[in-house]
Design a protein around this motif. Structure first.
Motif, short mmCIF file in Angstrom:
data_model
loop_
_atom_site.label_atom_id
_atom_site.label_comp_id
_atom_site.label_asym_id
_atom_site.label_seq_id
_atom_site.Cartn_x
_atom_site.Cartn_y
_atom_site.Cartn_z
N ASP A 18 0.85 -1.19 0.00
CA ASP A 18 0.00 0.00 0.00
C ASP A 18 0.89 1.24 0.00
N PRO A 19 0.69 2.16 -0.95
CA PRO A 19 1.55 3.35 -1.01
C PRO A 19 1.19 4.43 0.02
N THR A 79 0.08 -12.63 -1.26
CA THR A 79 0.73 -12.19 -2.50
C THR A 79 1.48 -10.88 -2.24
N PRO A 80 2.37 -10.48 -3.13
CA PRO A 80 3.08 -9.21 -2.92
C PRO A 80 2.14 -8.01 -2.77
N GLU A 81 0.99 -8.05 -3.41
CA GLU A 81 0.05 -6.93 -3.34
C GLU A 81 -0.80 -6.94 -2.08
N THR A 82 -0.99 -8.11 -1.47
CA THR A 82 -1.92 -8.22 -0.35
C THR A 82 -1.29 -8.59 0.99
N LEU A 83 -0.01 -8.91 1.00
CA LEU A 83 0.67 -9.32 2.22
C LEU A 83 0.57 -8.21 3.27
N ALA A 84 0.03 -8.54 4.43
CA ALA A 84 -0.18 -7.55 5.50
C ALA A 84 0.29 -8.12 6.83
N LEU A 85 1.56 -8.46 6.90
CA LEU A 85 2.10 -9.01 8.13
C LEU A 85 3.53 -8.57 8.31
N ALA A 86 3.96 -8.64 9.54
CA ALA A 86 5.37 -8.44 9.88
C ALA A 86 5.73 -9.58 10.82
#
Length: 176
Positions: A18-19, A79-86
């Motif tokens: 996300d930009p 996916t690269p566009e949806t990955l939301a983790l650390a």
């Protein structure tokens, strides 16, 4: 001699791709924080994808740290566009150096902002456990320990700073 394994996991409010300013800010700070922690006394190693890997966490080669894994309750993208983790997986000599590295400096500053970046999931964000010297913990080990901590609370098998244990299983506390 034992080493301390640490697995951290958080669900980001927005995908890393996300930009928007907050995900970018988190992403931009992470590299510098990892470098600084890597210089801290007591730090031994952390899971890093193979040199030059540009895949998602799930597709990267993590070597001896094993295949990347996440807790069952993570329901966001892969996916690269949806990955939301650390997530991180590291080894330490003991509790005190880990405590000092995590709760001082740039990492402490990031912790103070964690709710700007991360969802409140109701699950623990980290877990510790002891491994014999020479053993490299895997991502799956971290996930299993984090889920155990969530389901059963701190125990020698999986614990937190406030309710920590020595390698022999006796209660230790973060100052012990």
């Amino acid at each position: 001699m034992s080493h301390l394994a640490l697995y951290t996991f958080g669900v980001l409010k927005s995908p890393l791709a996300d930009p928007a300013p907050l995900p970018r800010e988190f992403h931009d700070r992470a590299g510098a924080i990892y470098r600084k922690i890597g210089e801290h006394p007591g730090y031994l190693a952390r899971a890093e994808a193979a040199e030059g890997e540009r895949n998602t966490h799930f597709d990267s080669d993590w070597g001896a740290w094993g295949e990347f894994a996440v807790p069952a309750w993570y329901g966001k993208g892969r996916t690269p566009e949806t990955l939301a983790l650390a997530a991180s997986l590291s080894l330490w000599t003991d509790l005190r150096p880990a405590f000092d590295a995590i709760f001082t400096g740039s990492h402490r500053e990031a912790l103070n902002r964690r709710y700007d970046w991360f969802e409140r999931t109701g699950h623990p964000g980290y877990v510790f456990w002891w491994v014999p010297e020479g053993v490299v913990p895997t991502w799956q080990d971290g996930v299993s320990r984090l889920e155990h901590l969530h389901d059963h609370g701190s125990a020698p098998h999986a614990f937190t700073f406030p309710h920590s244990f020595a390698p022999d299983g006796t209660p230790a506390g973060a100052n012990g």
